[in-house]
Design a protein around this motif. Structure first.
Motif: not given
Lengths: 96, 96
Positions: A10, A12-13, A18, A40, A42, A70, A75, A77
């Protein structure tokens, strides 16, 4: 029945703030690291599903990834199959 | 110089208490999920390293994984190479 071990990654988009990734980037100069970028951070979950088929198991993981692991607003995945252990195979392995 | 994109997966070591994994397991009955077990929850970081070779890039990721991204006393990490982009290759691709 078989056992399937999955990982759910998972992150962050893209475009979503972030703070953990930013914190890592801000630490890099203190570690004298100048050639690392685009960090990044997650989560990763690993879990075992007991099911009759991989398709059936994946459906369970998909729904957990979406509903529990998520936050789909911010987010994304990705699901990875790590290992599949068929009960039939292990019986065969024992008999062989 | 080339760009290497890596993932670092950090999970609690076997036998180490995993409160997030436990929390997920305790939520499963409420979601009517009975066939999921052995849940572990950790972190995943993704980052880009610019280096002359994959060996050189991996050394940087190893040291970040050990010193910044994980707590080696209680966590284990695994490094995955996700993508390698050579500057030479992209020049060739442009010329072709």
């Amino acid at each position: 029945m078989s056992e399937f071990r999955y990982a759910v990654n998972v992150l962050p988009k893209p475009g979503i703030l972030d703070p953990q990734g930013r914190a890592v980037e801000l630490s890099l100069p203190h570690l004298n690291v100048a050639n690392v970028s685009r960090v990044r951070v997650g989560r990763r979950a690993e879990l075992t599903v007991t099911a009759g088929s991989e398709a059936e198991a994946r459906q369970v993981v998909e729904s957990l990834a979406r509903e529990l692991l998520s936050n789909p607003l911010i987010e994304a995945y990705a699901i990875e199959l790590l290992e599949a252990t068929s009960s039939t195979d292990s019986t065969k392995a024992t008999l062989a």
